[in-house]
Design a protein around this motif. Sequence first.
Motif, mmCIF file in Angstrom:
data_model
loop_
_atom_site.group_PDB
_atom_site.id
_atom_site.type_symbol
_atom_site.label_atom_id
_atom_site.label_comp_id
_atom_site.label_asym_id
_atom_site.label_seq_id
_atom_site.Cartn_x
_atom_site.Cartn_y
_atom_site.Cartn_z
ATOM 1 N N ASP A 120 -30.292 -2.911 6.967
ATOM 2 C CA ASP A 120 -29.546 -3.655 5.960
ATOM 3 C C ASP A 120 -28.064 -3.730 6.322
ATOM 4 O O ASP A 120 -27.446 -4.793 6.244
ATOM 5 N N MET A 121 -27.490 -2.595 6.688
ATOM 6 C CA MET A 121 -26.065 -2.560 6.976
ATOM 7 C C MET A 121 -25.709 -3.375 8.221
ATOM 8 O O MET A 121 -24.612 -3.909 8.323
ATOM 9 N N ASP A 122 -26.647 -3.484 9.157
ATOM 10 C CA ASP A 122 -26.407 -4.288 10.354
ATOM 11 C C ASP A 122 -26.255 -5.772 10.020
ATOM 12 O O ASP A 122 -25.700 -6.535 10.806
ATOM 13 N N LYS A 123 -26.727 -6.173 8.859
ATOM 14 C CA LYS A 123 -26.596 -7.571 8.433
ATOM 15 C C LYS A 123 -25.161 -7.911 8.047
ATOM 16 O O LYS A 123 -24.801 -9.087 7.986
ATOM 17 N N LEU A 124 -24.363 -6.877 7.764
ATOM 18 C CA LEU A 124 -22.988 -7.090 7.322
ATOM 19 C C LEU A 124 -22.054 -7.116 8.531
ATOM 20 O O LEU A 124 -21.187 -6.262 8.704
ATOM 21 N N GLU A 125 -22.221 -8.113 9.352
ATOM 22 C CA GLU A 125 -21.454 -8.206 10.593
ATOM 23 C C GLU A 125 -20.050 -8.731 10.337
ATOM 24 O O GLU A 125 -19.866 -9.713 9.607
ATOM 25 N N PRO A 126 -19.042 -8.100 10.951
ATOM 26 C CA PRO A 126 -17.662 -8.551 10.774
ATOM 27 C C PRO A 126 -17.443 -10.014 11.182
ATOM 28 O O PRO A 126 -16.625 -10.701 10.591
ATOM 29 N N ARG A 127 -18.197 -10.502 12.165
ATOM 30 C CA ARG A 127 -17.996 -11.887 12.617
ATOM 31 C C ARG A 127 -18.329 -12.900 11.522
ATOM 32 O O ARG A 127 -17.860 -14.030 11.558
ATOM 33 N N ALA A 166 -21.367 -14.922 5.039
ATOM 34 C CA ALA A 166 -21.084 -13.523 4.686
ATOM 35 C C ALA A 166 -21.651 -13.195 3.302
ATOM 36 O O ALA A 166 -22.242 -12.132 3.103
ATOM 37 N N LEU A 167 -21.489 -14.113 2.359
ATOM 38 C CA LEU A 167 -22.012 -13.876 1.012
ATOM 39 C C LEU A 167 -23.536 -13.891 0.991
ATOM 40 O O LEU A 167 -24.154 -13.115 0.271
ATOM 41 N N ALA A 168 -24.141 -14.752 1.787
ATOM 42 C CA ALA A 168 -25.608 -14.788 1.861
ATOM 43 C C ALA A 168 -26.138 -13.469 2.423
ATOM 44 O O ALA A 168 -27.125 -12.919 1.911
ATOM 45 N N GLN A 169 -25.480 -12.959 3.462
ATOM 46 C CA GLN A 169 -25.912 -11.690 4.055
ATOM 47 C C GLN A 169 -25.689 -10.541 3.080
ATOM 48 O O GLN A 169 -26.552 -9.675 2.925
ATOM 49 N N SER A 170 -24.542 -10.526 2.417
ATOM 50 C CA SER A 170 -24.287 -9.430 1.479
ATOM 51 C C SER A 170 -25.247 -9.506 0.301
ATOM 52 O O SER A 170 -25.708 -8.482 -0.202
ATOM 53 N N ARG A 171 -25.583 -10.718 -0.112
ATOM 54 C CA ARG A 171 -26.535 -10.888 -1.226
ATOM 55 C C ARG A 171 -27.889 -10.261 -0.857
ATOM 56 O O ARG A 171 -28.527 -9.590 -1.668
ATOM 57 N N GLU A 172 -28.315 -10.481 0.374
ATOM 58 C CA GLU A 172 -29.587 -9.915 0.838
ATOM 59 C C GLU A 172 -29.551 -8.382 0.802
ATOM 60 O O GLU A 172 -30.506 -7.731 0.373
ATOM 61 N N VAL A 173 -28.416 -7.818 1.188
ATOM 62 C CA VAL A 173 -28.277 -6.357 1.191
ATOM 63 C C VAL A 173 -28.199 -5.834 -0.249
ATOM 64 O O VAL A 173 -28.772 -4.790 -0.570
ATOM 65 N N ILE A 174 -27.518 -6.574 -1.127
ATOM 66 C CA ILE A 174 -27.449 -6.162 -2.531
ATOM 67 C C ILE A 174 -28.850 -6.166 -3.146
ATOM 68 O O ILE A 174 -29.192 -5.287 -3.943
ATOM 69 N N GLU A 175 -29.672 -7.139 -2.787
ATOM 70 C CA GLU A 175 -31.045 -7.171 -3.306
ATOM 71 C C GLU A 175 -31.827 -5.947 -2.851
ATOM 72 O O GLU A 175 -32.632 -5.399 -3.611
ATOM 73 N N SER A 176 -31.586 -5.495 -1.631
ATOM 74 C CA SER A 176 -32.236 -4.269 -1.149
ATOM 75 C C SER A 176 -31.731 -3.061 -1.949
ATOM 76 O O SER A 176 -32.511 -2.188 -2.330
ATOM 77 N N LYS A 200 -20.383 0.595 1.587
ATOM 78 C CA LYS A 200 -20.362 -0.366 2.703
ATOM 79 C C LYS A 200 -20.257 -1.805 2.210
ATOM 80 O O LYS A 200 -19.489 -2.601 2.758
ATOM 81 N N LEU A 201 -21.031 -2.123 1.186
ATOM 82 C CA LEU A 201 -20.953 -3.479 0.641
ATOM 83 C C LEU A 201 -19.586 -3.742 0.005
ATOM 84 O O LEU A 201 -19.015 -4.820 0.173
ATOM 85 N N GLY A 202 -19.070 -2.755 -0.719
ATOM 86 C CA GLY A 202 -17.763 -2.907 -1.345
ATOM 87 C C GLY A 202 -16.675 -3.152 -0.307
ATOM 88 O O GLY A 202 -15.829 -4.045 -0.471
ATOM 89 N N ASN A 203 -16.688 -2.385 0.773
ATOM 90 C CA ASN A 203 -15.710 -2.577 1.846
ATOM 91 C C ASN A 203 -15.855 -3.950 2.492
ATOM 92 O O ASN A 203 -14.870 -4.625 2.789
ATOM 93 N N TYR A 204 -17.093 -4.344 2.721
ATOM 94 C CA TYR A 204 -17.358 -5.640 3.354
ATOM 95 C C TYR A 204 -16.848 -6.778 2.465
ATOM 96 O O TYR A 204 -16.160 -7.693 2.926
ATOM 97 N N LEU A 205 -17.184 -6.711 1.181
ATOM 98 C CA LEU A 205 -16.748 -7.765 0.264
ATOM 99 C C LEU A 205 -15.236 -7.749 0.086
ATOM 100 O O LEU A 205 -14.608 -8.807 -0.047
ATOM 101 N N PHE A 206 -14.634 -6.554 0.099
ATOM 102 C CA PHE A 206 -13.182 -6.477 -0.001
ATOM 103 C C PHE A 206 -12.533 -7.160 1.200
ATOM 104 O O PHE A 206 -11.549 -7.896 1.060
#
Length: 197
Positions: free
Chosen positions: A6-13, A21-31, A71-77
């Motif tokens: 899941d965390m690998d989906k939150l790629e900095p690129r 980025a929001l689509a990937q984070s949404r997928e991780v939030i669903e998990s 991790k999600l909070g940092n990514y979204l921030f």
Amino acid sequence: LEEKADMDKLEPRFLDHPTLALAQSREVIESMAAKTLESVMGVIEVRREYSKDGLKRVVDLESVIDRYEDKLGNYLFKLTTSDLDDEHSAEVSKDLKVLSDFERMSDHARNIAESIEEIHEKKIVFSNSALKELKTLEEAIREIVNLTIFSFANNSYDNALRVDPLEEVIDDICDTMKANHVERISRQECTLEHGFV
């Protein structure tokens, strides 16, 4: 392994592409939401049928969910430092709030698990009427958690509108349980200790 995947989906690129980025984070939030659901349902099952493994699973899930929130909070921030349009900005704000809510739900599950451990260690036994009330409360909690996570996962506004009235019903159930407990104490059917846990 699932958490790492899941965390690998939150790629900095992806941060340069807010929609992706929001689509990937949404997928991780669903998990994360699925793990929150497992935590709450797990603690209800452990309350009904005590198991050290079940308690450990709830505690472990709370730690996992904490890591998801971090991790999600940092990514979204980091995403907020991009030049976001109003729609993307609103989505980030909503997702950050949801993370906090799911994490809080898992905290509650862990707190209940600690109470269950205390009940087990002290060999506290509830009266039949208290158990019946507790089962009613647990069923209402099952329903509201399922409904909440279903509403989020399916972006269902109509189902989300059903959550708040159900929360009021749960508040009423809790108030009734407290009043009934006081009455049972006065009849010496229960003790104060039963009420604390």
